[in-house]
Design an enzyme around this catalytic site. Sequence first.
Site, mmCIF file in Angstrom:
data_model
loop_
_atom_site.group_PDB
_atom_site.id
_atom_site.type_symbol
_atom_site.label_atom_id
_atom_site.label_comp_id
_atom_site.label_asym_id
_atom_site.label_seq_id
_atom_site.Cartn_x
_atom_site.Cartn_y
_atom_site.Cartn_z
ATOM 1 N N HIS A 72 -13.092 -44.284 40.048
ATOM 2 C CA HIS A 72 -13.680 -43.478 38.972
ATOM 3 C C HIS A 72 -13.526 -44.228 37.652
ATOM 4 O O HIS A 72 -12.435 -44.675 37.322
ATOM 5 C CB HIS A 72 -12.978 -42.123 38.869
ATOM 6 C CG HIS A 72 -13.328 -41.178 39.991
ATOM 7 N ND1 HIS A 72 -13.181 -39.818 39.881
ATOM 8 C CD2 HIS A 72 -13.832 -41.406 41.225
ATOM 9 C CE1 HIS A 72 -13.572 -39.254 41.014
ATOM 10 N NE2 HIS A 72 -13.959 -40.190 41.848
ATOM 11 N N TYR A 200 -11.284 -31.874 33.512
ATOM 12 C CA TYR A 200 -10.132 -31.140 32.976
ATOM 13 C C TYR A 200 -10.661 -30.110 31.982
ATOM 14 O O TYR A 200 -11.314 -30.479 31.012
ATOM 15 C CB TYR A 200 -9.189 -32.083 32.230
ATOM 16 C CG TYR A 200 -8.374 -33.014 33.094
ATOM 17 C CD1 TYR A 200 -8.898 -34.201 33.582
ATOM 18 C CD2 TYR A 200 -7.045 -32.698 33.415
ATOM 19 C CE1 TYR A 200 -8.127 -35.064 34.362
ATOM 20 C CE2 TYR A 200 -6.272 -33.554 34.193
ATOM 21 C CZ TYR A 200 -6.815 -34.736 34.662
ATOM 22 O OH TYR A 200 -6.051 -35.575 35.423
ATOM 23 N N PRO A 291 1.869 -32.446 36.361
ATOM 24 C CA PRO A 291 0.807 -33.232 37.013
ATOM 25 C C PRO A 291 -0.417 -33.513 36.137
ATOM 26 O O PRO A 291 -1.295 -34.271 36.543
ATOM 27 C CB PRO A 291 0.410 -32.361 38.209
ATOM 28 C CG PRO A 291 0.811 -30.971 37.840
ATOM 29 C CD PRO A 291 2.019 -31.110 36.958
ATOM 30 N N LYS A 295 0.586 -38.833 36.675
ATOM 31 C CA LYS A 295 1.487 -39.986 36.526
ATOM 32 C C LYS A 295 2.576 -40.087 37.595
ATOM 33 O O LYS A 295 3.184 -41.150 37.764
ATOM 34 C CB LYS A 295 2.168 -39.936 35.143
ATOM 35 C CG LYS A 295 1.228 -40.245 34.008
ATOM 36 C CD LYS A 295 0.942 -41.730 33.934
ATOM 37 C CE LYS A 295 -0.283 -42.058 33.118
ATOM 38 N NZ LYS A 295 -1.438 -42.487 33.897
ATOM 39 N N TYR A 383 -4.148 -43.079 30.542
ATOM 40 C CA TYR A 383 -4.547 -42.512 31.835
ATOM 41 C C TYR A 383 -4.679 -43.605 32.902
ATOM 42 O O TYR A 383 -4.263 -43.424 34.043
ATOM 43 C CB TYR A 383 -5.864 -41.734 31.685
ATOM 44 C CG TYR A 383 -6.090 -40.748 32.825
ATOM 45 C CD1 TYR A 383 -5.799 -39.395 32.661
ATOM 46 C CD2 TYR A 383 -6.567 -41.177 34.059
ATOM 47 C CE1 TYR A 383 -5.978 -38.492 33.709
ATOM 48 C CE2 TYR A 383 -6.747 -40.293 35.111
ATOM 49 C CZ TYR A 383 -6.459 -38.942 34.919
ATOM 50 O OH TYR A 383 -6.626 -38.070 35.968
HETATM 51 C C1 PHB Z 1 -5.326 -34.397 42.287
HETATM 52 O O1 PHB Z 1 -6.420 -34.830 42.684
HETATM 53 O O2 PHB Z 1 -4.526 -33.862 43.059
HETATM 54 C C2 PHB Z 1 -4.977 -34.501 40.852
HETATM 55 C C3 PHB Z 1 -5.834 -35.140 39.979
HETATM 56 C C4 PHB Z 1 -5.507 -35.231 38.640
HETATM 57 C C5 PHB Z 1 -4.325 -34.676 38.177
HETATM 58 C C6 PHB Z 1 -3.460 -34.036 39.053
HETATM 59 C C7 PHB Z 1 -3.780 -33.948 40.393
HETATM 60 O O3 PHB Z 1 -4.012 -34.754 36.866
#
Ligand code: PHB
Length: 410
Positions: A72, A200, A291, A295, A383
């Site tokens: 991505h 997000y 999460p 990280k 990120y």
């Molecule tokens: C996930 O795909 O499980 C995932 C992706 C981004 C995050 C946390 C978990 O910030």
Amino acid sequence: MRTQVGIVGGGPAGLLLSHLLHLQGIESVVLERRSRRTLETEIRAGVLEQGTADLLERTGLGERMRREGSVHRGINLQFGGRRERVDFEDLVGRSITIYGQHEVVKDLIKARLEAGGEVYFEAPAVSISDLESENPKVRFEKDGEQEELVCDFVVGADGFHGVSRRSVPEGTLREYERFYPFGWFGILVEAPPSTEELIYTNHERGFALISTRSPRIQRMYFQCDPHEDPDAWSEERIWEEMQARVALDGWRLVEGPIIEKNVVAMRSYVAEPMRHGRLFLAGDAAHIVPPTGAKGMNLAASDVRVLARALGEYYARGSEELIERYSEVCLRRVWKASRFSWWMTSMLHRFPGDDPFQIRLQIAELDYVTGSRAASESLAENYTGLPFDPEFEEVLGGEEYLSEPHTGSR
Ligand code: PHB
């Protein structure tokens, strides 16, 4: 039993360390409490920083990741009825790879066993002793028997609740902690992706995240009470909540059967230092991040990368210099990732007691982060993964077991 490096915990940190040591001719034994099946199926994180994906690739573990993972080049931030893309490739020339943690673990287990590595499943460590001597010991159980592993070094990679950190004498570690007053309700959905890249979302009903695992399986989360009971949520109720938080004019999530649901609590935690005598802590045994910044697994990988280098120097040249610096080098990066994870969490969630002023500030922050190149570059840099401090990056450059980096798509 005797080995050079005893590794307590067979998650990504422990297994990757064992692999990196093997590539340098250093022997290790991995002790894991859970079964191989549990490790290989448990749904955990899924985002690999560019540096983590490159490390796997350059140590011979990239084949399936390249085939089944997906690269991505950005993420989306959604707020106030808008969806804005942050283009990592354009901003910092780097990307991330979506590939489940249990897939990484599968590849690592396979590589270790094929190389004749010693990995014991269903072998819980009971205690770790003699940390300040030259022969630390791990007592563990295997097939109902008590066994003892005598080592040159012990690595505690057994997660937040493992025995390793608790084996450090009382009063030796400084602990820093923050609880967040919410959790994430996670679902695994059998459906095609609704979006090409992660979304997000900051919404008045609370945070939501759309992620993916494969072309057929999607991963999604929404902010919930930390004590929420997953069984109190029917599929219908879950979809109603998800759609309410992420739908935009003319755009809705593709729904499908929900094949798994769970609730995760959110906290930040760091223990300092990450070494006591001949015990090193790595990954979740030493630090936890919420999460939101994706990280956790990446910090585990960078800890053991430093440790593999330090132990490599010790066995090749008898030098303890990098061993002495392990904690300090890791912690600088751990604290930056902790800061980033806290910042993403603060910017995207509803907190109890948020007043309209606070919410306006959040929206302004998102508007700034997505509108200013300087600000979005900072997000992209964090990120996709920060480097170590420049001086240590130079030391890391000497990793002899790394193959040439792949050029091109990544
Ligand atoms: C996930 O795909 O499980 C995932 C992706 C981004 C995050 C946390 C978990 O910030």
